[in-house]
Scaffold this motif. Structure first.
Motif, PDB file in Angstrom:
ATOM      1  N   ILE A  28       0.855  -1.187   0.000  1.00 23.35           N
ATOM      2  CA  ILE A  28       0.000   0.000   0.000  1.00 23.35           C
ATOM      3  C   ILE A  28       0.887   1.232   0.000  1.00 23.35           C
ATOM      4  CG2 ILE A  28      -1.749   1.288   1.270  1.00 23.35           C
ATOM      5  CD1 ILE A  28      -2.451  -1.382   2.648  1.00 23.35           C
ATOM      6  N   PRO A  29       0.911   1.954  -1.114  1.00 25.26           N
ATOM      7  CA  PRO A  29       1.718   3.172  -1.107  1.00 25.26           C
ATOM      8  C   PRO A  29       1.051   4.231  -0.234  1.00 25.26           C
ATOM      9  CG  PRO A  29       0.497   2.986  -3.156  1.00 25.26           C
ATOM     10  CD  PRO A  29       0.223   1.738  -2.367  1.00 25.26           C
ATOM     11  N   LEU A  30       1.800   4.763   0.692  1.00 21.53           N
ATOM     12  CA  LEU A  30       1.263   5.809   1.541  1.00 21.53           C
ATOM     13  C   LEU A  30       1.340   7.132   0.799  1.00 21.53           C
ATOM     14  CD1 LEU A  30       2.809   4.796   4.965  1.00 21.53           C
ATOM     15  CD2 LEU A  30       0.534   4.306   4.082  1.00 21.53           C
ATOM     16  N   LYS A  31       0.293   7.901   0.925  1.00 23.22           N
ATOM     17  CA  LYS A  31       0.213   9.179   0.224  1.00 23.22           C
ATOM     18  C   LYS A  31       0.683  10.298   1.136  1.00 23.22           C
ATOM     19  CE  LYS A  31      -3.858   7.590  -2.263  1.00 23.22           C
ATOM     20  NZ  LYS A  31      -5.281   7.803  -2.473  1.00 23.22           N
ATOM     21  N   ARG A  41      -0.317   9.172  13.128  1.00 24.82           N
ATOM     22  CA  ARG A  41      -0.991   8.268  14.065  1.00 24.82           C
ATOM     23  C   ARG A  41      -1.618   7.097  13.321  1.00 24.82           C
ATOM     24  NH1 ARG A  41      -4.475  12.504  17.616  1.00 24.82           N
ATOM     25  NH2 ARG A  41      -2.759  13.917  18.052  1.00 24.82           N
ATOM     26  N   ILE A  42      -2.216   7.381  12.177  1.00 24.41           N
ATOM     27  CA  ILE A  42      -2.806   6.315  11.354  1.00 24.41           C
ATOM     28  C   ILE A  42      -1.704   5.370  10.883  1.00 24.41           C
ATOM     29  CG2 ILE A  42      -4.025   5.780   9.200  1.00 24.41           C
ATOM     30  CD1 ILE A  42      -5.859   7.066  11.267  1.00 24.41           C
ATOM     31  N   GLU A  43      -0.624   5.927  10.367  1.00 25.05           N
ATOM     32  CA  GLU A  43       0.492   5.104   9.888  1.00 25.05           C
ATOM     33  C   GLU A  43       1.035   4.218  11.010  1.00 25.05           C
ATOM     34  OE1 GLU A  43       3.269   7.904   8.308  1.00 25.05           O
ATOM     35  OE2 GLU A  43       1.974   8.425   6.615  1.00 25.05           O
ATOM     36  N   ALA A  44       1.107   4.757  12.209  1.00 28.28           N
ATOM     37  CA  ALA A  44       1.620   3.985  13.344  1.00 28.28           C
ATOM     38  C   ALA A  44       0.674   2.850  13.729  1.00 28.28           C
ATOM     39  CB  ALA A  44       1.846   4.908  14.538  1.00 28.28           C
ATOM     40  N   ARG A  78      -8.524   6.810   4.838  1.00 30.92           N
ATOM     41  CA  ARG A  78      -8.656   6.722   3.383  1.00 30.92           C
ATOM     42  C   ARG A  78      -7.622   7.607   2.690  1.00 30.92           C
ATOM     43  NH1 ARG A  78     -11.521   4.619  -0.049  1.00 30.92           N
ATOM     44  NH2 ARG A  78     -13.660   4.667  -0.494  1.00 30.92           N
ATOM     45  N   ASN A  79      -7.369   8.781   3.239  1.00 33.18           N
ATOM     46  CA  ASN A  79      -6.375   9.678   2.653  1.00 33.18           C
ATOM     47  C   ASN A  79      -4.970   9.089   2.737  1.00 33.18           C
ATOM     48  OD1 ASN A  79      -8.282  11.587   1.980  1.00 33.18           O
ATOM     49  ND2 ASN A  79      -7.942  12.821   3.803  1.00 33.18           N
ATOM     50  N   VAL A  80      -4.671   8.396   3.836  1.00 34.20           N
ATOM     51  CA  VAL A  80      -3.331   7.841   4.040  1.00 34.20           C
ATOM     52  C   VAL A  80      -3.117   6.562   3.235  1.00 34.20           C
ATOM     53  CG1 VAL A  80      -1.795   6.781   5.768  1.00 34.20           C
ATOM     54  CG2 VAL A  80      -3.008   8.884   6.308  1.00 34.20           C
ATOM     55  N   THR A  81      -4.140   5.675   3.229  1.00 35.72           N
ATOM     56  CA  THR A  81      -3.952   4.344   2.629  1.00 35.72           C
ATOM     57  C   THR A  81      -4.630   4.154   1.279  1.00 35.72           C
ATOM     58  OG1 THR A  81      -5.908   3.379   3.677  1.00 35.72           O
ATOM     59  CG2 THR A  81      -3.822   3.293   4.920  1.00 35.72           C
ATOM     60  N   GLY A  82      -5.591   5.002   0.966  1.00 34.02           N
ATOM     61  CA  GLY A  82      -6.331   4.831  -0.279  1.00 34.02           C
ATOM     62  C   GLY A  82      -7.466   3.826  -0.157  1.00 34.02           C
ATOM     63  N   MET A  83      -7.770   3.408   1.073  1.00 31.86           N
ATOM     64  CA  MET A  83      -8.869   2.465   1.291  1.00 31.86           C
ATOM     65  C   MET A  83      -9.522   2.766   2.638  1.00 31.86           C
ATOM     66  SD  MET A  83      -6.786  -1.041   2.218  1.00 31.86           S
ATOM     67  CE  MET A  83      -5.492  -0.776   1.031  1.00 31.86           C
ATOM     68  N   PRO A  85     -10.963   1.684   6.450  1.00 30.25           N
ATOM     69  CA  PRO A  85     -10.447   0.775   7.474  1.00 30.25           C
ATOM     70  C   PRO A  85     -10.961  -0.663   7.301  1.00 30.25           C
ATOM     71  CG  PRO A  85     -11.151   2.826   8.483  1.00 30.25           C
ATOM     72  CD  PRO A  85     -11.586   2.880   7.052  1.00 30.25           C
ATOM     73  N   VAL A  86     -12.219  -0.807   6.919  1.00 31.32           N
ATOM     74  CA  VAL A  86     -12.783  -2.146   6.728  1.00 31.32           C
ATOM     75  C   VAL A  86     -12.109  -2.847   5.545  1.00 31.32           C
ATOM     76  CG1 VAL A  86     -14.886  -3.434   6.156  1.00 31.32           C
ATOM     77  CG2 VAL A  86     -14.965  -1.585   7.839  1.00 31.32           C
ATOM     78  N   GLU A  87     -11.831  -2.129   4.478  1.00 30.51           N
ATOM     79  CA  GLU A  87     -11.116  -2.727   3.344  1.00 30.51           C
ATOM     80  C   GLU A  87      -9.726  -3.186   3.784  1.00 30.51           C
ATOM     81  OE1 GLU A  87     -12.964  -0.307  -0.482  1.00 30.51           O
ATOM     82  OE2 GLU A  87     -11.408   0.644   0.739  1.00 30.51           O
ATOM     83  N   PHE A  88      -9.054  -2.397   4.599  1.00 29.66           N
ATOM     84  CA  PHE A  88      -7.726  -2.761   5.094  1.00 29.66           C
ATOM     85  C   PHE A  88      -7.801  -4.034   5.928  1.00 29.66           C
ATOM     86  CE2 PHE A  88      -4.349  -2.686   8.260  1.00 29.66           C
ATOM     87  CZ  PHE A  88      -3.220  -2.454   7.477  1.00 29.66           C
ATOM     88  N   VAL A  89      -8.777  -4.092   6.828  1.00 33.28           N
ATOM     89  CA  VAL A  89      -8.941  -5.272   7.678  1.00 33.28           C
ATOM     90  C   VAL A  89      -9.266  -6.500   6.823  1.00 33.28           C
ATOM     91  CG1 VAL A  89     -10.434  -6.304   9.458  1.00 33.28           C
ATOM     92  CG2 VAL A  89      -9.527  -3.992   9.761  1.00 33.28           C
ATOM     93  N   THR A  90     -10.119  -6.324   5.835  1.00 27.48           N
ATOM     94  CA  THR A  90     -10.459  -7.434   4.940  1.00 27.48           C
ATOM     95  C   THR A  90      -9.216  -7.956   4.230  1.00 27.48           C
ATOM     96  OG1 THR A  90     -12.723  -6.657   4.612  1.00 27.48           O
ATOM     97  CG2 THR A  90     -11.815  -8.106   2.905  1.00 27.48           C
ATOM     98  N   ARG A  91      -8.404  -7.064   3.702  1.00 32.69           N
ATOM     99  CA  ARG A  91      -7.158  -7.486   3.044  1.00 32.69           C
ATOM    100  C   ARG A  91      -6.236  -8.230   4.000  1.00 32.69           C
ATOM    101  NH1 ARG A  91      -4.538  -3.367  -1.258  1.00 32.69           N
ATOM    102  NH2 ARG A  91      -6.338  -3.134  -2.611  1.00 32.69           N
ATOM    103  N   ALA A  92      -6.118  -7.724   5.218  1.00 36.09           N
ATOM    104  CA  ALA A  92      -5.257  -8.377   6.207  1.00 36.09           C
ATOM    105  C   ALA A  92      -5.781  -9.763   6.545  1.00 36.09           C
ATOM    106  CB  ALA A  92      -5.141  -7.514   7.462  1.00 36.09           C
ATOM    107  N   ARG A  93      -7.085  -9.895   6.705  1.00 34.96           N
ATOM    108  CA  ARG A  93      -7.675 -11.204   6.997  1.00 34.96           C
ATOM    109  C   ARG A  93      -7.444 -12.185   5.848  1.00 34.96           C
ATOM    110  NH1 ARG A  93     -13.590  -9.690   9.624  1.00 34.96           N
ATOM    111  NH2 ARG A  93     -12.772  -9.046  11.656  1.00 34.96           N
TER     112      ARG A  93
END
Length: 147
Positions: A28-31, A41-44, A78-83, A85-93
């Motif tokens: 995930i490229p961080l913007k 804080r989000i990145e951390a 969404r601004n930091v990751t492009g997705m 939080p639920v999309e991020f969790v889904t990808r991690a799962r």
């Protein structure tokens, strides 16, 4: 490779390629984001969110950890990751589930779904197909040549 009896060069090569391809897909490229301290804080929180992705996701709890409101957490995330939080969790799962599918061929799909945070195997299959374009069983067959 020795532990999982994968010393056959063709299988090892296939799995190595799968790992690299998965990394490239999941990276995930961080913007660059306005909001400085809040964005950091989000990145951390990202590594912790990935570690705890198999637990039920509670937006309020994560927003509190970041020290911001749930609405701002979603916007900033969404601004930091492009997705979302639920999309991020889904990808991690799903990333965790794919790893388990390949490392533990003795486990059935329902067990892996449950470990990955999906108590309902049907919902897990639906999400897996949406993201991978194949069922978990097909994924396992493709990369492991099993069953």
């Amino acid at each position: 490779a020795e532990q999982y009896n994968m010393l056959r060069p063709a299988r090892l090569s296939t799995l190595t390629y799968a790992v690299v391809a998965e990394f490239m897909q999941q990276a995930i490229p961080l913007k660059e984001v306005q909001g400085g301290r809040s964005a950091s804080r989000i990145e951390a929180l990202l590594p912790l969110m990935q570690q705890e992705a198999r637990q039920p996701f509670e937006l309020r709890v994560w927003a509190e950890r970041a020290g911001i409101s749930p609405h701002y957490f979603c916007t900033l995330f969404r601004n930091v990751t492009g997705m979302t939080p639920v999309e991020f969790v889904t990808r991690a799962r799903l990333q965790y589930a794919k790893q388990r599918l390949l490392e533990h061929i003795e486990m059935n799909i329902g067990e892996i779904a449950n470990e990955a945070g999906y108590p309902n195997a049907s919902y897990f299959n639906k999400r897996f197909i949406e993201h991978e374009g194949m069922t978990p069983t097909e994924y396992r067959r493709l990369y492991m040549g099993v069953g």
